[in-house]
Write a protein that holds these residues in place. Structure first.
Motif, PDB file in Angstrom:
ATOM      1  N   ILE A  31      52.595  74.753  58.763  1.00  0.00           N
ATOM      2  CA  ILE A  31      51.968  74.918  60.216  1.00  0.00           C
ATOM      3  C   ILE A  31      52.433  73.630  61.104  1.00  0.00           C
ATOM      4  CG2 ILE A  31      50.042  74.880  62.011  1.00  0.00           C
ATOM      5  CD1 ILE A  31      48.691  76.385  59.624  1.00  0.00           C
ATOM      6  N   GLY A  32      53.215  73.839  62.131  1.00  0.00           N
ATOM      7  CA  GLY A  32      53.685  72.844  62.968  1.00  0.00           C
ATOM      8  C   GLY A  32      55.225  72.151  62.673  1.00  0.00           C
ATOM      9  N   THR A  84      43.124  62.411  62.155  1.00  0.00           N
ATOM     10  CA  THR A  84      43.354  63.874  62.846  1.00  0.00           C
ATOM     11  C   THR A  84      42.765  63.636  64.363  1.00  0.00           C
ATOM     12  OG1 THR A  84      41.231  64.726  62.037  1.00  0.00           O
ATOM     13  CG2 THR A  84      43.252  64.887  60.704  1.00  0.00           C
ATOM     14  N   TYR A  86      44.734  63.664  66.986  1.00  0.00           N
ATOM     15  CA  TYR A  86      45.781  64.306  67.742  1.00  0.00           C
ATOM     16  C   TYR A  86      46.553  63.721  68.816  1.00  0.00           C
ATOM     17  CZ  TYR A  86      44.803  68.839  65.499  1.00  0.00           C
ATOM     18  OH  TYR A  86      44.678  69.714  64.562  1.00  0.00           O
ATOM     19  N   GLN A  89      50.224  63.811  68.641  1.00  0.00           N
ATOM     20  CA  GLN A  89      50.689  65.254  68.844  1.00  0.00           C
ATOM     21  C   GLN A  89      50.704  65.438  70.367  1.00  0.00           C
ATOM     22  OE1 GLN A  89      49.831  68.142  66.038  1.00  0.00           O
ATOM     23  NE2 GLN A  89      49.083  69.732  67.468  1.00  0.00           N
ATOM     24  N   ASP A  97      53.955  69.157  66.504  1.00  0.00           N
ATOM     25  CA  ASP A  97      52.733  69.258  66.124  1.00  0.00           C
ATOM     26  C   ASP A  97      52.323  68.304  64.964  1.00  0.00           C
ATOM     27  OD1 ASP A  97      52.023  70.954  68.407  1.00  0.00           O
ATOM     28  OD2 ASP A  97      52.366  73.022  67.111  1.00  0.00           O
ATOM     29  N   THR A  99      50.262  66.213  63.796  1.00  0.00           N
ATOM     30  CA  THR A  99      48.734  66.135  63.227  1.00  0.00           C
ATOM     31  C   THR A  99      48.513  67.471  62.371  1.00  0.00           C
ATOM     32  OG1 THR A  99      47.812  65.277  65.042  1.00  0.00           O
ATOM     33  CG2 THR A  99      46.434  65.788  63.201  1.00  0.00           C
ATOM     34  N   ASP A 100      49.298  68.700  62.968  1.00  0.00           N
ATOM     35  CA  ASP A 100      48.945  69.637  61.890  1.00  0.00           C
ATOM     36  C   ASP A 100      50.198  69.660  60.847  1.00  0.00           C
ATOM     37  OD1 ASP A 100      47.366  70.965  63.837  1.00  0.00           O
ATOM     38  OD2 ASP A 100      49.013  71.800  64.984  1.00  0.00           O
ATOM     39  N   ILE A 101      51.218  68.911  60.967  1.00  0.00           N
ATOM     40  CA  ILE A 101      52.032  68.751  59.779  1.00  0.00           C
ATOM     41  C   ILE A 101      51.244  67.830  59.014  1.00  0.00           C
ATOM     42  CG2 ILE A 101      54.406  67.517  59.002  1.00  0.00           C
ATOM     43  CD1 ILE A 101      55.467  68.532  61.745  1.00  0.00           C
ATOM     44  N   PHE A 103      48.140  67.774  58.162  1.00  0.00           N
ATOM     45  CA  PHE A 103      47.116  68.511  57.425  1.00  0.00           C
ATOM     46  C   PHE A 103      47.898  69.191  56.271  1.00  0.00           C
ATOM     47  CE2 PHE A 103      44.428  68.727  61.382  1.00  0.00           C
ATOM     48  CZ  PHE A 103      43.134  68.291  60.564  1.00  0.00           C
ATOM     49  N   GLY A 104      48.926  69.742  56.307  1.00  0.00           N
ATOM     50  CA  GLY A 104      49.879  70.255  55.526  1.00  0.00           C
ATOM     51  C   GLY A 104      50.173  69.379  54.330  1.00  0.00           C
TER      52      GLY A 104
END
Ligand code: SF4
Ligand code: SF4
Length: 172
Positions: A31-32, A84, A86, A89, A97, A99-101, A103-104
């Motif tokens: 995601i991202g 996190t 953001y 981002q 994105d 921050t979303d990366i 997370f992954g």
């Protein structure tokens, strides 16, 4: 630089022998991750990052490592010390994105067993009790909150089982 976590604590003297395009491809599927290749290394993300003075590897360096397919990035402290918030981002002129990366990346690292001590037991605790820690009555009273409502732990376990919480490592 502050004492930190992870075996990749500096680029100094480090030689990277494997540039793995498959790793980069994997990250672009997170995601991202679809905009990862548009990063032009302006460092605006790092300039606004509240933990930039705590980490050994800055967030724009993480982005560069991802582009180069350097899997060692999973062992950098930035992955776990990211709050996190953001901020990166929001600031990225390329609209990545970030921050979303991250997370992954946390999930990828966890699956490989690369994680700070305590995360595995926290996960077990969450699974067994449905919460990371039990708030005390006085804490809630101080905040004028009602007692924590009762819940059926089996319902939460079903949810965690569905999301494979305890078998993340097996998916790698
Ligand atoms: S702000 Fe965006 S474009 Fe700039 S270095 Fe960070 S990720 Fe790359
Ligand atoms: S989300 Fe993480 S990497 Fe981005 S600015 Fe906040 S702490 Fe830094």
């Amino acid at each position: 630089m502050a004492d930190s976590w992870g075996s990749l604590d500096s680029f100094e003297g480090k030689e990277f022998n494997t540039l793995d395009p498959e790793f980069t491809k994997k990250v672009t599927k997170l995601i991202g991750g679809q905009d990862l290749t548009t990063c032009f290394q302006c460092s605006k993300c790092s300039a606004g990052c509240p933990v930039s003075d705590k980490v050994n590897i800055q967030i724009h360096e993480v982005m560069r490592m991802l582009l180069f397919g350097l899997k060692e990035v999973l062992d950098s402290d930035m992955v776990w010390l990211c709050t996190t918030c953001y901020q990166c981002q929001e600031r990225c002129p390329q609209g990545i994105d970030i921050t979303d990366i991250l997370f992954g990346l946390k999930n990828m690292a966890f699956r490989k067993g690369i994680r700070p001590q305590g995360y595995a037991s926290a996960r077990q605790n969450l699974y067994d009790n449905g919460k990371l820690y039990a708030p005390t009555d006085w804490e809630r009273e101080d905040l004028e909150l009602d007692p924590v409502p009762e819940f059926d732990i089996n319902d939460t376990k079903k949810l965690f089982d569905k999301n494979k919480l305890l078998s993340l490592e097996e998916e790698e």
